[in-house]
Motif scaffolding. Sequence first.
Motif, PDB file in Angstrom:
ATOM      1  N   ASP A 552       0.854  -1.192   0.000  1.00  0.00           N
ATOM      2  CA  ASP A 552       0.000   0.000   0.000  1.00  0.00           C
ATOM      3  C   ASP A 552       0.893   1.246   0.000  1.00  0.00           C
ATOM      4  OD1 ASP A 552      -2.151  -1.633  -0.166  1.00  0.00           O
ATOM      5  OD2 ASP A 552      -2.935  -1.223   1.826  1.00  0.00           O
ATOM      6  N   ASP A 553       0.790   2.100   1.034  1.00  0.00           N
ATOM      7  CA  ASP A 553       1.606   3.311   1.071  1.00  0.00           C
ATOM      8  C   ASP A 553       2.986   3.083   1.660  1.00  0.00           C
ATOM      9  OD1 ASP A 553      -0.532   4.637   0.022  1.00  0.00           O
ATOM     10  OD2 ASP A 553      -1.264   5.393   1.937  1.00  0.00           O
ATOM     11  N   LEU A 593       8.359  12.203   3.721  1.00  0.00           N
ATOM     12  CA  LEU A 593       8.224  13.097   2.583  1.00  0.00           C
ATOM     13  C   LEU A 593       6.874  13.015   1.913  1.00  0.00           C
ATOM     14  CD1 LEU A 593      11.720  12.631   0.928  1.00  0.00           C
ATOM     15  CD2 LEU A 593      11.013  14.311   2.629  1.00  0.00           C
ATOM     16  N   GLY A 594       6.018  12.123   2.331  1.00  0.00           N
ATOM     17  CA  GLY A 594       4.706  11.995   1.716  1.00  0.00           C
ATOM     18  C   GLY A 594       4.818  11.484   0.295  1.00  0.00           C
ATOM     19  N   VAL A 599       7.448  10.070  -7.451  1.00  0.00           N
ATOM     20  CA  VAL A 599       7.441  10.189  -8.909  1.00  0.00           C
ATOM     21  C   VAL A 599       7.866  11.600  -9.298  1.00  0.00           C
ATOM     22  CG1 VAL A 599       5.613   8.462  -9.225  1.00  0.00           C
ATOM     23  CG2 VAL A 599       5.009  10.876  -8.934  1.00  0.00           C
ATOM     24  N   ALA A 600       8.201  11.763 -10.569  1.00  0.00           N
ATOM     25  CA  ALA A 600       8.509  13.074 -11.135  1.00  0.00           C
ATOM     26  C   ALA A 600       7.661  13.239 -12.391  1.00  0.00           C
ATOM     27  CB  ALA A 600       9.989  13.192 -11.463  1.00  0.00           C
ATOM     28  N   ILE A 690      -0.702   7.126  -3.344  1.00  0.00           N
ATOM     29  CA  ILE A 690       0.716   6.810  -3.214  1.00  0.00           C
ATOM     30  C   ILE A 690       1.569   7.867  -3.913  1.00  0.00           C
ATOM     31  CG2 ILE A 690       0.481   4.334  -2.875  1.00  0.00           C
ATOM     32  CD1 ILE A 690       0.727   3.917  -5.828  1.00  0.00           C
ATOM     33  N   TYR A 691       0.944   8.645  -4.804  1.00  0.00           N
ATOM     34  CA  TYR A 691       1.597   9.859  -5.315  1.00  0.00           C
ATOM     35  C   TYR A 691       0.513  10.827  -5.756  1.00  0.00           C
ATOM     36  CZ  TYR A 691       0.889   7.866 -10.025  1.00  0.00           C
ATOM     37  OH  TYR A 691       0.354   7.326 -11.159  1.00  0.00           O
ATOM     38  N   ASP A 692       0.826  12.102  -5.641  1.00  0.00           N
ATOM     39  CA  ASP A 692      -0.103  13.172  -5.987  1.00  0.00           C
ATOM     40  C   ASP A 692       0.746  14.387  -6.376  1.00  0.00           C
ATOM     41  OD1 ASP A 692      -2.099  15.009  -6.305  1.00  0.00           O
ATOM     42  OD2 ASP A 692      -3.090  14.612  -4.404  1.00  0.00           O
TER      43      ASP A 692
END
Length: 785
Positions: A552-553, A593-594, A599-600, A690-692
């Motif tokens: 998950d996260d 870091l959340g 991702v970039a 998991i990314y935003d």
Amino acid sequence: MTSLITANSLLYLSVLAVVLVGFYSFVLYRETRREYRLSFGQSVILWLMRCAVALLVLVTLARPAYQHTRTEERLPVVALLVDESLSMGFPDSRDNPLSQAQSPDRRTRYHTAQLVAQKAQEKLSRTHRVRVYTFSDALSLMKELPHRPSDTDSPLTRDELFAGHPLPTGDHSNIGDALTDGLRELSGEKVSAMLLLTDGRQTGGLDLPGAAEQANAAKVPVHTITLGSEFPLRDLRIDEINVGAEASLGDVLTFQVKVTNQISAPLATELTLEERDGSDTQQPYKEVVRRKLILQRGQQNVPIITIPMTEGLRQFRFSLPRQPEEVNVENNVAEVSVKVVKRTLKVLLIAGQPSREYYYLVPALLRDPILDVSTFLQSADVDYIHQGNTVIERLPATLKDWQAYDVCILFDVDPNGITTQQLAGLENMVRTGGGLMVLTGRSHGLAKLVQVHAAKIRGMLPVEIDKNLNLDHDVVFDKPFKAVRTARGKNHPIFLSTTDQNVNEQIWDSFQKLNFWWYHPVMSLKPKAISLLEREGKVAGEASLMAIHRYDDGAVFFSALDALWQWRYPSESYDYDRLWTRMIRYLGEARLLGTQQQVALTTDRRSYNPGENVEIGLRVLDPALLAQLAGQQLYVAVASEAKDPFMVPLTLDAQGEPLYRGNYRARRVGSMVVHARQTAPDAPSDAKPIYDVKHGFQVRMQSLEEADTSADLKSMETLAQRTGGHSIDHRTMDDLDALLKSIPIEPQVRTETVVEEIWDSWPLLILFLVLVSVELSLRKWWGLL
């Protein structure tokens, strides 16, 4: 030859002639019966003169004409069409011998076109009539060159030829329109050839196939002389630097540098990273990393790694060396600021027995100033004071207690010493972004743990464990084995000991010299897990000694070794300590870091014209996250200020790069935002993503001449082939003289049919007047009037 213009009226003229003969006979008869009779000779004279007048009248009415053919030879025409659009002001190809023969300030495409036009008119003005046209959005006659009868006559110089057009000024390149306009203007001439001097980059007007069809119908060969290179202008630039706004002190900081190479392929260069205090801009930069690069042509991503050792706002500068004849050197340097903070990671170490690895591991963790370590030794006495920065007496019991920790280490734990409720709290902590490290040992192993807590443990582990394979303490391990990094493990942040790749390899070479005697067996690797370390020469999956995957996260790390402590010798504790702290920091990164470091999100450019294609890239920085996303259909939303999102599907790079790509057609002018957001597979829609991440770009009206700076060699070659011409570019410019010699010199033969009307002449009129006057005079003289 003679002809009657009124031949269709011949019958009427014949009737009129008969009537006139009768009339004149009647008049003569009446006159001969008068008192004064005429002699026979006088009557004949009058009758003949009147017949002559009548005959002249009839001839005049018949309109006889004399027709003959006039032949004229003229020199054939050669038309030079010179592109004067702004794109011709770009530098010409460095491989063009004509360009390189000029001074550095006269090496643009337009200057080369001027030189070609000069050479062409010097040769062709002896045998042809040469017309020089310029075009941008419309065709314009610049000069019609005089014919040179002999070589002693001096041709025009280049400056004289282009006196009115020294520089390109046009905003468009309508090549098709220029060709059709030229054919129309020369429609009455014999055109031996058209020489098209351009970079081939058309921005509007009639398409080239249509223009080629018209030229082919007119039997006019178009020879294309293409200026420029098939590649964009020579430029080595840094397009973008992707890095989080914050980084942890002493942790691995990875910059994703987007570099575009339009110099050559391959290009050997180097990327330099420098650092200074971001709050003091007067302070000089200090070099941190210098990485050698072999770049292919085009855009590519270059990761560069450093470990920040100074707290506070740090400014990083990336620079590429200047290349010969580079059009823009300002974009060789880029700067970015990162806030380096000293974070504290709360770590809970749970161990079953105090093994030798335990004795070395605990001090290693306690020496790291970033870690707040608590330990719990299950086999210790009741009154034992557990080691750690924060001493605990019992394991966390509630979900809230477990959420206080960022990373948990299960080191060969006794499954009977952990309750189901405690394991549920641990699982919840990992699921919501925490990290778990599972270390095996010879006291308890994992089979028992999987048997007792199968529902939670089996799901969290990145490997499959045989729950029926209990440890056999009577087995003697007498054959050592080597542990080697996998291909993906070599580039994983956990195994990056230093920013220098060569030094990092030297460090791990010492690790691979170690002999290991025991490992915890695994059945296989889970589908979305990554194997970092394996037994040398064994089958992948079963040979995995270290593996990691996303849960998950959060993330879960597994190690099947219990003798990593050997790495302390002969290098003492440094490399050994750094390995464990990197594992801890990596596992705790998501919690600290959340979603910003996962991702970039990028686009290939920052600005686009309406209608252009926007290439969207989502680079996955965490290998474990990439494995977790495997098989998932990813989307990004592209929205303007009007908040009307357009969903763009992404596909994973076919070459194995951790990059998802998508394409969007820019539709409206304004600021646009790309938004990428993804929850874990099988997670509910309201779960934490998991990314935003978001990324912006602009859509605005820009000069079409600057949209693509490369020359379109292929289109020009096709145009020449379809019209029966030849194509020349920077690779074949030496063939220019041969091309000029091959242009036909057959003259234009013009034939003209000339019709000269005999009746409409002065002699005939004078004869008529003389006959009438003499006839009247004779009649007067003979007394008939």
